[in-house]
Design an enzyme around this catalytic site. Structure first.
Site, short mmCIF file in Angstrom:
data_model
loop_
_atom_site.label_atom_id
_atom_site.label_comp_id
_atom_site.label_asym_id
_atom_site.label_seq_id
_atom_site.Cartn_x
_atom_site.Cartn_y
_atom_site.Cartn_z
N GLY A 243 0.82 -1.21 0.00
CA GLY A 243 0.00 0.00 0.00
C GLY A 243 0.85 1.25 0.00
O GLY A 243 0.94 1.95 1.02
N SER B 43 1.21 3.48 -3.30
CA SER B 43 0.66 4.48 -4.22
C SER B 43 -0.73 4.93 -3.82
O SER B 43 -1.51 4.16 -3.26
CB SER B 43 0.61 3.91 -5.63
OG SER B 43 1.86 3.43 -6.01
N GLU C 109 12.94 -4.05 -3.97
CA GLU C 109 11.97 -4.29 -5.04
C GLU C 109 12.71 -4.35 -6.36
O GLU C 109 12.30 -5.03 -7.29
CB GLU C 109 10.94 -3.14 -5.03
CG GLU C 109 9.80 -3.34 -6.02
CD GLU C 109 8.74 -2.24 -5.93
OE1 GLU C 109 8.82 -1.41 -5.01
OE2 GLU C 109 7.85 -2.24 -6.78
N SER D 39 8.84 4.58 -12.22
CA SER D 39 8.70 4.59 -13.69
C SER D 39 10.08 4.75 -14.34
O SER D 39 11.04 5.18 -13.69
CB SER D 39 7.80 5.73 -14.13
OG SER D 39 8.50 6.96 -14.07
N GLU E 124 11.00 6.92 -16.38
CA GLU E 124 11.42 8.33 -16.37
C GLU E 124 12.08 8.65 -15.02
O GLU E 124 13.12 9.30 -14.96
CB GLU E 124 10.21 9.25 -16.59
CG GLU E 124 9.65 9.22 -18.00
CD GLU E 124 8.94 7.93 -18.34
OE1 GLU E 124 8.28 7.37 -17.44
OE2 GLU E 124 9.06 7.45 -19.48
C1 LIG Z 1 0.00 -2.87 -12.92
C2 LIG Z 1 0.46 -2.00 -11.79
C3 LIG Z 1 0.68 -2.55 -10.55
C4 LIG Z 1 1.05 -1.75 -9.48
N1 LIG Z 1 1.18 -2.31 -8.24
C5 LIG Z 1 1.38 -1.52 -7.17
C6 LIG Z 1 1.34 -2.03 -5.84
O1 LIG Z 1 1.14 -3.24 -5.64
N2 LIG Z 1 1.48 -1.19 -4.81
C7 LIG Z 1 1.71 0.15 -4.99
O2 LIG Z 1 1.86 0.86 -4.00
N3 LIG Z 1 1.77 0.68 -6.22
C8 LIG Z 1 1.59 -0.11 -7.32
N4 LIG Z 1 1.62 0.42 -8.59
C9 LIG Z 1 1.72 1.88 -8.74
C10 LIG Z 1 2.99 2.35 -9.40
O3 LIG Z 1 4.03 2.30 -8.52
C11 LIG Z 1 2.70 3.76 -9.94
O4 LIG Z 1 1.86 3.60 -11.06
C12 LIG Z 1 3.94 4.49 -10.35
O5 LIG Z 1 4.64 4.88 -9.22
C13 LIG Z 1 3.64 5.71 -11.20
O6 LIG Z 1 2.73 6.55 -10.58
P1 LIG Z 1 1.42 7.07 -11.32
O7 LIG Z 1 0.77 5.91 -11.94
O8 LIG Z 1 0.64 7.88 -10.41
O9 LIG Z 1 1.97 7.98 -12.51
P2 LIG Z 1 2.52 9.46 -12.36
O10 LIG Z 1 3.48 9.55 -11.26
O11 LIG Z 1 1.37 10.40 -12.38
O12 LIG Z 1 3.34 9.60 -13.71
C14 LIG Z 1 2.74 9.90 -14.97
C15 LIG Z 1 3.86 10.06 -15.97
O13 LIG Z 1 4.70 11.14 -15.59
C16 LIG Z 1 6.05 10.72 -15.51
N5 LIG Z 1 6.76 11.49 -14.49
C17 LIG Z 1 6.42 11.65 -13.20
N6 LIG Z 1 7.32 12.40 -12.59
C18 LIG Z 1 8.26 12.73 -13.50
C19 LIG Z 1 9.48 13.49 -13.48
N7 LIG Z 1 9.88 14.08 -12.36
N8 LIG Z 1 10.18 13.60 -14.61
C20 LIG Z 1 9.77 12.99 -15.76
N9 LIG Z 1 8.64 12.28 -15.83
C21 LIG Z 1 7.90 12.13 -14.72
C22 LIG Z 1 5.94 9.26 -15.17
O14 LIG Z 1 7.12 8.57 -15.49
C23 LIG Z 1 4.78 8.83 -16.02
O15 LIG Z 1 5.20 8.62 -17.33
C24 LIG Z 1 1.26 -0.37 -9.68
C25 LIG Z 1 1.08 0.18 -10.95
C26 LIG Z 1 0.68 -0.61 -11.99
C27 LIG Z 1 0.49 0.02 -13.34
#
Ligand SMILES: Cc1cc2nc3c(=O)[nH]c(=O)nc-3n(C[C@H](O)[C@H](O)[C@H](O)COP(=O)(O)OP(=O)(O)OC[C@H]3O[C@@H](n4cnc5c(N)ncnc54)[C@H](O)[C@@H]3O)c2cc1C
Lengths: 370, 398
Positions: free
Chosen positions: B127, B129, B244, B383, B385
């Site tokens: 938990g 995100s 991780e 990610s 990025e």
């Molecule tokens: C299938 C799946 C399983 C997951 N499982 C878990 C889980 O079990 N537990 C958990 O806690 N989380 C989980 N996650 C969450 C995951 O860690 C987040 O999706 C990830 O951290 C990205 O956050 P966001 O989706 O909010 O995207 P955002 O952070 O909103 O990013 C959107 C875009 O902006 C880019 N970006 C953001 N900041 C910057 C920067 N400073 N410079 C350049 N680009 C940037 C990102 O790379 C991305 O392309 C999971 C996600 C997925 C898709």
């Protein structure tokens, strides 16, 4: 040169865009996969009333359009809306074949919105147009046609099908292909949903048909199939373009509104540059679609070079747009119920019909050498 | 340098192979190989088999019931289990929480939770995100307010992988709004059966619900479930993230994916010949294979450089970026290889023993699903990025 749309096409574009924006909802798109017909019958009726099938057919054959740019205008809008309809299969593909056979009676039915599907590709044919194993044999009082047609779009909604079959030659020969009109109840189908929305079917034919089921002179169908598929490819690429535009709008919006680290993510240069590249490739795709639509009636070598050039470029651009837009959305881009999901899947599937980017790259080379 | 395995390492590999041939149930490896859905009990079965042999805590030291293996042994293990089509080890308890508890947990927490992870008594989920806190994890808002012997938790987590199977969740929660955002975060263990916890599925592109939203409304959590001191959760979180990222390169997955790709491209015919013999396609397959050969060595170099028993440093960001791109390229080629039969979407056919036949070849749907599903690889776990940002800041010092 003139790159602006004619007044008439602009009006068609405007009214279509307005109509689709008002009436297409995610629920209706989802219903196209669940509805037995594989499309939304109510919307299809209203699109027919707007004259869409007729706009795919030339005046000489009872329609009021049929030019490459008519295809482009209509399909770009359908792409923007992400709406699966039988228009490409019935009016462009089957309609294109019917226009060459002089069967204006059938074409009139297509213009009225009845669905006729074209069952051509087979499990082993991949993207080769001439690879047909389905056989037709002349009988005393007509024909017997037997074979398996793969992933036939619009088949679940079709009242009749045009089925290609071999009346001569070996499996991959260019000569020996014939077209038959087959009533819906003369085939068996296994129908199923598609990744990009809508439904298709595996069509099994084992039918005895009357003599007049043969739609054009025996053994000569390949050239007509190629012409019809050129038009269908133009329509499909225009639809892909519309999908790209819709995805671009969504993604740019998201870059502006999604905040991380106290600012919109669109402020990060890493993403700005990539979105700029996406824009550049979408403009390239638009030009490629214009090139193809402007050569619909060109002589074969030139037309087909444009078919392969455009399909290759659109295939490459589509993959870039899909992958970058999902990535820049982060997790939300992975979900089915956010608008991007359906658009991205539908755009991805463009590369799995009428030949993928590599298939057309090789074909472009071969056509140049010929 | 010596690129060959030592005698001992080869013996180790052979031992693994024997074990897998012996103990990995065929029904299970067949499901994995064919890309069918795995159930909760499939994962539990595999965990139990590994645990019985003492091989579930792959990264754990012996004192806690782990293998005590070195980096090369772990690498060999990954290669062998993926080649044998074993299910993956569900990482949340074993690879994520376990190491955090060993480093920051109280003796009571270690004694209680570590054995339960190995024995399969607990299924943990992660938990971290939240809807507003993804890449910018420190901006998380789920709040834990002290009330006597309890914290009262309110807020929402999201993207919680396999949360529908979990009975426990480890959470980052906000316990203070003072100072920098990182300074007010705590690491809290929450029993998912507590009143006020609600799990709602999220359906992904492939139509499967592998992630969830987890909602907390006035959830009372005993204070002894805090790991480390209050407001020191960010340290645990960062430590966990480096773990991780061990095995983040996914070499084993890439190898298995490449082998599957070659099988598909051998079965598919284009122009009367197997697709794999098409020069253009063959060149693309060769390209990813060449990248993968180097990547395997990059991976070994990186893990070997990390000090014994320690997680790799910022170099793991390189592994994450390149490894995920490679796997996604392999997925894209497999989807392309499938051809027109990538279009049908009969997801019922992913159920083992379904009486619905797949449409087209049986590899078609799983390959297409994997393409869409593995777009996640470059999004989660930090990610790509964000990883590039880490590389340019900490390695290049830009
Ligand atoms: C299938 C799946 C399983 C997951 N499982 C878990 C889980 O079990 N537990 C958990 O806690 N989380 C989980 N996650 C969450 C995951 O860690 C987040 O999706 C990830 O951290 C990205 O956050 P966001 O989706 O909010 O995207 P955002 O952070 O909103 O990013 C959107 C875009 O902006 C880019 N970006 C953001 N900041 C910057 C920067 N400073 N410079 C350049 N680009 C940037 C990102 O790379 C991305 O392309 C999971 C996600 C997925 C898709």
């Amino acid at each position: 040169m003139e790159f602006r749309l004619t007044e008439e096409r602009r009006m068609l574009q405007d009214s279509l865009r307005r109509f689709l924006a008002e009436s297409v909802t995610p629920a209706r798109i989802a219903a196209t996969t669940d509805d037995a017909a594989g499309h939304d019958p109510d919307l299809w009726r209203r699109l027919t009333d707007l004259g869409l099938p007729g706009a795919m057919v030339s005046e000489a054959r009872g329609g009021f359009g049929g030019d490459g740019f008519d295809l482009m205008v209509v399909f770009e809008e359908l792409g923007r809306a992400g709406l699966p309809t039988p228009l490409l299969d019935s009016a462009v593909l089957a309609g294109g074949l019917l226009a060459e056979t002089g069967r204006d009676d059938l074409l009139a039915r297509v213009i009225e919105g009845q669905v006729i599907a074209f069952a051509h590709a087979e499990p082993g044919s991949r993207y080769d147009l001439s690879r047909v194993a389905t056989r037709a044999q002349r009988r005393a009082d007509g024909w017997h046609v037997a074979g398996h047609k793969a992933v036939v779009h619009a088949a679940p909604a079709a009242e009749a099908l045009i089925v290609s079959a071999r009346t001569g030659g070996a499996v991959a020969d260019e000569d020996g292909l014939s077209l038959f009109l087959v009533p819906r109840d003369a085939v068996t189908m296994r129908d199923y949903p598609l990744q990009g929305g809508g439904r298709a079917a595996e069509v099994h034919v084992d039918a005895t048909l009357p003599a007049d089921a043969l739609l054009m002179p025996e053994g000569t169908a390949l050239a007509a199939i190629e012409r019809a598929q050129a038009r269908a490819t133009a329509a499909q690429c225009a639809e892909a373009l519309g999908l790209m535009e819709a995805i671009k709008t969504l993604t740019v919006d998201y870059l502006r509104t999604r905040k991380q680290f106290g600012q919109p993510i669109g402020k990060f240069q890493a993403l700005q540059h990539r979105m700029a590249d996406v824009l550049i490739e979408i403009e390239q795709a638009r030009s490629a679609v214009i090139n193809l639509c402007g050569h619909m009636d060109a002589e074969r070598p030139l037309r087909e070079r444009h078919v392969s050039a455009t399909k290759n470029l659109v295939g490459r651009a589509a993959r870039l747009v899909v992958e970058e837009s999902i990535q820049m959305h982060g997790g939300i881009g992975m979900t089915r119920d956010y608008a991007l999901g359906h658009l991205a899947k539908r755009l991805t599937m463009v590369d799995h019909r009428f030949g993928d980017a590599d298939f057309h790259l090789e074909r472009f080379v071969a056509l140049g050498a010929a | 340098m010596d690129l060959t395995y030592t005698k001992a390492q080869i013996a180790f590999r052979d031992e693994l192979r024997g074990f897998l041939a012996d103990k990995l149930p065929q029904a299970l490896s067949e499901k994995v190989a064919r890309g069918l859905r795995l159930t909760k009990s499939d994962y539990e079965t595999w965990h139990a088999i590994l645990n019985a042999r003492g091989w579930l805590g792959v990264t754990w030291p012996r004192e806690h019931g782990g293998t005590g293996w070195d980096a090369v042994q772990r690498h060999i293990f990954e290669e062998e289990v993926t080649a044998a089509h074993a299910p993956r080890i569900v990482p949340f308890g074993v690879n994520m929480l376990g190491p955090v508890l060993m480093k920051f947990g109280s003796d009571a927490q270690k004694a209680l939770y570590l054995p339960r992870i190995l024995n399969g008594d607990d299924w943990w989920c992660q938990g971290y995100s939240e809807p507003g806190a993804g890449s910018d994890l420190a901006s998380l808002r789920t709040e834990a307010v002290r009330d006597g012997d309890h914290y009262v938790v309110n807020g929402q987590k999201t993207w919680t992988t396999l949360g529908q199977y979990a009975n426990r969740i480890f959470c980052l929660v906000r316990t203070s709004k003072e100072g920098k955002p990182q300074q007010g975060i705590s690491f809290l263990l929450i029993d998912m059966d507590t009143p006020g916890v609600e799990v709602r599925p999220i359906v992904l592109l492939d139509g499967e619900a592998e992630v969830n939203e987890v909602w907390f409304q006035d959830v009372r959590v005993p204070v002894e479930n805090l790991v480390g001191p209050e407001n020191a959760g960010w340290t645990c979180a960062k430590y966990l993230l480096t773990h991780e990222r061990t095995n983040i390169a996914g070499i084993g997955f890439a190898r298995a994916g490449l082998a599957a790709l070659k099988r598909i491209a051998s079965a598919e015919m284009q122009g009367g010949r197997p697709l794999i013999e098409n020069p253009l396609f063959a060149a693309k397959v060769a390209q990813v294979e060449i990248d993968l050969m180097a990547m395997a060595t990059t991976n070994l170099r990186t893990v070997a450089a990390a000090a014994e028993g320690q997680a790799p440093g910022p170099e793991s960001s390189m592994l994450k970026v390149k490894g995920t791109i490679l796997r996604q390229q392999i997925n894209a080629l497999a989807r392309q290889a499938v051809g027109p039969y990538a279009q049908p979407f009969v997801s019922e056919a992913l159920e083992a023993g379904a009486n619905l036949d797949p449409v087209g070849p049986d590899y078609a749907l799983p390959a297409t699903q994997a393409y869409f599903n593995n777009r996640k690889l470059s999004i989660y776990g930090g990610s790509n990025e964000v990883q590039r940002q880490i590389i340019s800041k900490t390695i290049l010092e830009l």
